[in-house]
Motif scaffolding. Sequence first.
Motif, short mmCIF file in Angstrom:
data_model
loop_
_atom_site.label_atom_id
_atom_site.label_comp_id
_atom_site.label_asym_id
_atom_site.label_seq_id
_atom_site.Cartn_x
_atom_site.Cartn_y
_atom_site.Cartn_z
N TYR A 1 0.80 -1.23 0.00
CA TYR A 1 0.00 0.00 0.00
C TYR A 1 0.84 1.28 0.00
CZ TYR A 1 0.94 -0.34 5.00
OH TYR A 1 1.56 -0.46 6.22
N ARG A 2 2.16 1.13 -0.12
CA ARG A 2 3.03 2.32 -0.17
C ARG A 2 3.94 2.25 -1.38
NH1 ARG A 2 5.67 2.23 5.66
NH2 ARG A 2 5.82 0.05 5.09
N ARG A 3 4.13 3.42 -2.00
CA ARG A 3 5.05 3.55 -3.13
C ARG A 3 6.38 4.09 -2.63
NH1 ARG A 3 0.94 6.54 -4.14
NH2 ARG A 3 2.11 8.48 -4.13
N VAL A 4 7.45 3.74 -3.29
CA VAL A 4 8.76 4.31 -3.02
C VAL A 4 8.95 5.46 -4.00
CG1 VAL A 4 11.25 3.92 -2.96
CG2 VAL A 4 9.67 2.09 -2.24
N GLU A 5 9.14 6.65 -3.47
CA GLU A 5 9.35 7.84 -4.31
C GLU A 5 10.78 8.32 -4.12
OE1 GLU A 5 6.27 10.59 -3.16
OE2 GLU A 5 4.78 9.53 -4.38
N THR A 6 11.40 8.71 -5.23
CA THR A 6 12.81 9.10 -5.20
C THR A 6 13.05 10.51 -5.72
OG1 THR A 6 13.19 8.14 -7.37
CG2 THR A 6 13.60 6.72 -5.46
N GLY A 7 12.02 11.27 -6.00
CA GLY A 7 12.15 12.59 -6.61
C GLY A 7 12.92 13.61 -5.78
N THR A 8 13.02 13.42 -4.49
CA THR A 8 13.70 14.39 -3.63
C THR A 8 15.17 14.07 -3.43
OG1 THR A 8 13.16 13.14 -1.63
CG2 THR A 8 11.57 14.80 -2.34
N GLY A 9 15.66 13.05 -4.09
CA GLY A 9 17.04 12.64 -3.91
C GLY A 9 17.19 11.61 -2.81
N LYS A 10 16.18 11.44 -1.99
CA LYS A 10 16.18 10.45 -0.92
C LYS A 10 14.93 9.60 -1.07
CE LYS A 10 16.11 9.95 4.07
NZ LYS A 10 15.95 10.60 5.35
N ALA A 11 15.07 8.31 -0.98
CA ALA A 11 13.91 7.41 -1.10
C ALA A 11 12.98 7.61 0.09
CB ALA A 11 14.37 5.96 -1.17
N ARG A 12 11.70 7.81 -0.22
CA ARG A 12 10.68 8.00 0.81
C ARG A 12 9.47 7.13 0.46
NH1 ARG A 12 11.02 12.43 4.03
NH2 ARG A 12 8.76 12.52 4.18
N LEU A 13 8.67 6.84 1.47
CA LEU A 13 7.47 6.06 1.25
C LEU A 13 6.26 6.98 1.23
CD1 LEU A 13 8.13 3.05 3.64
CD2 LEU A 13 8.49 3.18 1.16
N ALA A 14 5.37 6.74 0.27
CA ALA A 14 4.14 7.51 0.16
C ALA A 14 2.97 6.53 0.12
CB ALA A 14 4.16 8.36 -1.11
N ALA A 15 1.98 6.77 0.98
CA ALA A 15 0.82 5.88 1.05
C ALA A 15 -0.03 6.00 -0.20
CB ALA A 15 -0.02 6.23 2.28
N ASP A 16 -0.55 4.87 -0.63
CA ASP A 16 -1.49 4.82 -1.75
C ASP A 16 -2.86 5.17 -1.19
OD1 ASP A 16 -3.14 4.26 -3.87
OD2 ASP A 16 -2.43 2.21 -4.14
#
Length: 154
Positions: A126-141
Motif C-alpha cells: 500500500y506504499r510507493r517508493v518515491e525518489t524525486g527528492t534525492g532520498k527514497a521516501r514512502l508515500a501511502a497509496d
Amino acid sequence: MPDTTDAATPFPPAPDDKAALEEGEELTPRFDANGLVTVVVTDASDGAVLMLAHMNAEALSLTLSTGIAHYYSRSRAALWKKGESSGNLQTVHEIRTDCDQDAIWLKVSVAGHGATCHTGRKSCFYRRVETGTGKARLAADQGDTPRFDPNKVY
C-alpha cells in the motif's frame, strides 16, 4: 524415478533433468535451504498483488488439499492459515509455479473484510517508493485505506 515422498515431504524431489523440471507435468517444488518456497499472492478478480509469503511442504500440501491458503511464518516459525483469526480467509482459485518450480503464484479471493494485510488494507503493498527528492521516501497509496481496525480484530 522412484517415489520418495513421505508425510514430512509429500512432494518428490526435483528431477535432475532440466527439461523434466521445466516442461514436465509433475509438481516438484524446489524448497530452499530453509525448506521454504516463495509465494506471490494476487487477487483473482482484479490481479492486484496482495502479498508475498513463504510456504513449507506442509503449507503447500494443506493449500492443495483444502483450497484455503496456508503459509509458513518465518517470524513466528509456525504454520499459518491466512485469515484464521481475522476472518479474511483466502480461497485459492488457481495455483501456478514458475519455470524451475522455486516460486508459487496463488490467485485468491479474500473473505471477510476483503483485506489481506494485517494493517487492515486489501494489499500489503500500500506504499510507493518515491525518489524525486534525492532520498527514497514512502508515500501511502490513498486508494488502499484500511478496511478494518486491526486493534479490534487481532
